[in-house]
Design a protein around this motif. Structure first.
Motif, PDB file in Angstrom:
ATOM      1  N   VAL A  23       0.843  -1.201   0.000  1.00  0.00           N
ATOM      2  CA  VAL A  23       0.000   0.000   0.000  1.00  0.00           C
ATOM      3  C   VAL A  23       0.879   1.252   0.000  1.00  0.00           C
ATOM      4  CG1 VAL A  23      -1.745   1.279   1.277  1.00  0.00           C
ATOM      5  CG2 VAL A  23      -1.868  -1.216   1.168  1.00  0.00           C
ATOM      6  N   GLU A  24       0.500   2.210  -0.832  1.00  0.00           N
ATOM      7  CA  GLU A  24       1.219   3.479  -0.913  1.00  0.00           C
ATOM      8  C   GLU A  24       0.249   4.636  -0.687  1.00  0.00           C
ATOM      9  OE1 GLU A  24       3.334   3.832  -4.589  1.00  0.00           O
ATOM     10  OE2 GLU A  24       4.074   1.754  -4.546  1.00  0.00           O
ATOM     11  N   VAL A  25       0.736   5.671  -0.012  1.00  0.00           N
ATOM     12  CA  VAL A  25       0.013   6.938   0.076  1.00  0.00           C
ATOM     13  C   VAL A  25       0.523   7.820  -1.060  1.00  0.00           C
ATOM     14  CG1 VAL A  25      -0.523   8.944   1.483  1.00  0.00           C
ATOM     15  CG2 VAL A  25      -0.167   6.713   2.575  1.00  0.00           C
ATOM     16  N   VAL A  26      -0.395   8.267  -1.934  1.00  0.00           N
ATOM     17  CA  VAL A  26       0.003   8.986  -3.144  1.00  0.00           C
ATOM     18  C   VAL A  26      -0.833  10.247  -3.304  1.00  0.00           C
ATOM     19  CG1 VAL A  26       0.596   6.774  -4.239  1.00  0.00           C
ATOM     20  CG2 VAL A  26      -1.635   7.815  -4.692  1.00  0.00           C
ATOM     21  N   VAL A  27      -0.387  11.112  -4.185  1.00  0.00           N
ATOM     22  CA  VAL A  27      -1.149  12.267  -4.645  1.00  0.00           C
ATOM     23  C   VAL A  27      -1.103  12.233  -6.158  1.00  0.00           C
ATOM     24  CG1 VAL A  27      -1.251  14.782  -4.777  1.00  0.00           C
ATOM     25  CG2 VAL A  27      -0.736  13.672  -2.599  1.00  0.00           C
ATOM     26  N   ASN A  28      -2.251  12.243  -6.804  1.00  0.00           N
ATOM     27  CA  ASN A  28      -2.277  12.156  -8.260  1.00  0.00           C
ATOM     28  C   ASN A  28      -1.544  13.346  -8.872  1.00  0.00           C
ATOM     29  OD1 ASN A  28      -2.864  11.494 -10.915  1.00  0.00           O
ATOM     30  ND2 ASN A  28      -4.926  12.366 -10.857  1.00  0.00           N
ATOM     31  N   GLN A  29      -0.491  13.046  -9.642  1.00  0.00           N
ATOM     32  CA  GLN A  29       0.370  14.039 -10.290  1.00  0.00           C
ATOM     33  C   GLN A  29       0.944  15.041  -9.277  1.00  0.00           C
ATOM     34  OE1 GLN A  29      -0.935  15.618 -14.132  1.00  0.00           O
ATOM     35  NE2 GLN A  29      -2.475  13.973 -14.274  1.00  0.00           N
ATOM     36  N   GLY A  30       1.158  14.558  -8.070  1.00  0.00           N
ATOM     37  CA  GLY A  30       1.752  15.386  -7.040  1.00  0.00           C
ATOM     38  C   GLY A  30       2.721  14.571  -6.204  1.00  0.00           C
ATOM     39  N   ASN A  31       3.204  15.175  -5.139  1.00  0.00           N
ATOM     40  CA  ASN A  31       4.218  14.580  -4.295  1.00  0.00           C
ATOM     41  C   ASN A  31       3.644  14.417  -2.893  1.00  0.00           C
ATOM     42  OD1 ASN A  31       6.527  14.510  -2.378  1.00  0.00           O
ATOM     43  ND2 ASN A  31       7.760  14.787  -4.235  1.00  0.00           N
ATOM     44  N   ALA A  32       3.329  13.166  -2.521  1.00  0.00           N
ATOM     45  CA  ALA A  32       2.689  12.915  -1.232  1.00  0.00           C
ATOM     46  C   ALA A  32       3.615  13.268  -0.070  1.00  0.00           C
ATOM     47  CB  ALA A  32       2.256  11.455  -1.136  1.00  0.00           C
ATOM     48  N   ALA A  33       4.916  13.035  -0.231  1.00  0.00           N
ATOM     49  CA  ALA A  33       5.856  13.370   0.845  1.00  0.00           C
ATOM     50  C   ALA A  33       5.829  14.868   1.139  1.00  0.00           C
ATOM     51  CB  ALA A  33       7.262  12.915   0.475  1.00  0.00           C
ATOM     52  N   ASN A  34       5.792  15.690   0.091  1.00  0.00           N
ATOM     53  CA  ASN A  34       5.722  17.131   0.277  1.00  0.00           C
ATOM     54  C   ASN A  34       4.334  17.580   0.746  1.00  0.00           C
ATOM     55  OD1 ASN A  34       8.374  17.348  -0.579  1.00  0.00           O
ATOM     56  ND2 ASN A  34       7.839  17.908  -2.672  1.00  0.00           N
TER      57      ASN A  34
END
Length: 268
Positions: free
Chosen positions: A240-251
């Motif tokens: 499982v990953e935490v993501v942001v579509n076309q973005g940077n989840a870490a930031n």
């Protein structure tokens, strides 16, 4: 085992380290191998394991292993205890060889039923081996020894004391329909990759919280949510990953390695 000058290609050497690429460390390891066995073939799997992150290295080894050539010779070098009391290991399993420190990095291989484990103790001496660079001065020559067709038994002696194993897989069940996990890797895109295997979810609808902050529900693809929206996906590593579509989840969340992720099945 193919030998130098034979018609069969030599086993590939797969490198997995926390050396990064800004320093000459990877080049020195590869240079030693090329000097001792000029026909060596390399797979630079990854050199950006977070510094000293043994658990992340073991996780990466386990998750990438099915996609790598086999048989092969693996050099795993995430070694914060280099030069101290930890042993060097050579593990034979499934026709492949795994060389690295006895600090838990090789746990996925050591847990195999066919693992044959030796202590690496017959190469080098105090005058030629840097106490801070066993990857170059012990592990690389050990790999060359195998590439030359020589016996693994010549590299060391069978372990009497058990090797070090990582007991914490990085995730746990936190009740019925709930899991707790941690971020073990942040990729180039800023996706926060957790240790939780996707098969645990069994395709059930779930939502996640990253250090208590809502981070979306489970979706199949990045494009399943609007641009800039967070979500959970089962990524290419199968976790499982935490993501942001076309973005940077870490930031976006200002979170990274070691962040806690709670996941619960949606009700109703």
């Amino acid at each position: 085992m193919p030998v130098f000058g034979s018609s069969s290609p030599p086993l590939p050497v797969i490198l997995l380290t926390d050396f990064g690429v800004a320093d000459p460390f990877v080049g020195q390891v590869k240079g030693v191998l090329m000097r001792l066995f000029p026909k060596v073939r390399f797979v630079d799997l990854f050199h950006d394991i977070p510094p000293f992150a043994i658990k992340s290295g073991a996780w990466m080894l386990e998750r990438c292993l099915p996609h790598m050539p086999s048989p092969a010779i693996w050099l795993g070098i995430v070694d914060p205890g280099v030069g101290g009391g930890r042993r060097g290991l050579v593990v034979q399993s499934g026709g492949s060889y795994f060389i690295g420190p006895d600090n838990g990095l090789l746990t996925p291989i050591l847990n195999r039923h066919d693992a044959r484990v030796l202590s690496l103790d017959t190469l080098g001496d105090a005058e030629t081996v840097s106490p801070t660079f066993h990857g170059r001065d012990l592990f690389a020559p050990a790999a060359a020894h195998l590439l030359q067709g020589r016996s693994v038994s010549d590299l060391g002696t069978p372990l009497i004391d058990p090797p070090m194993l990582l007991a914490d897989p990085g995730w746990r069940k936190a009740g019925h329909g709930a899991w707790g996990t941690e971020v073990l890797f942040v990729d180039h895109y800023g996706n926060l990759v957790t240790a939780l295997p996707g098969e645990e979810l069994r395709k059930r609808p779930v939502k996640g919280w990253l250090d208590g902050i809502p981070c979306g529900g489970i979706v199949t693809t990045f494009a399943s949510v609007p641009v800039g929206a967070p979500a959970l996906v089962v990524g290419g590593f199968g976790t499982v990953e935490v993501v942001v579509n076309q973005g940077n989840a870490a930031n976006h969340f200002k979170r990274g390695l070691g962040a806690e992720v709670m996941i619960r099945v949606e009700e109703g």
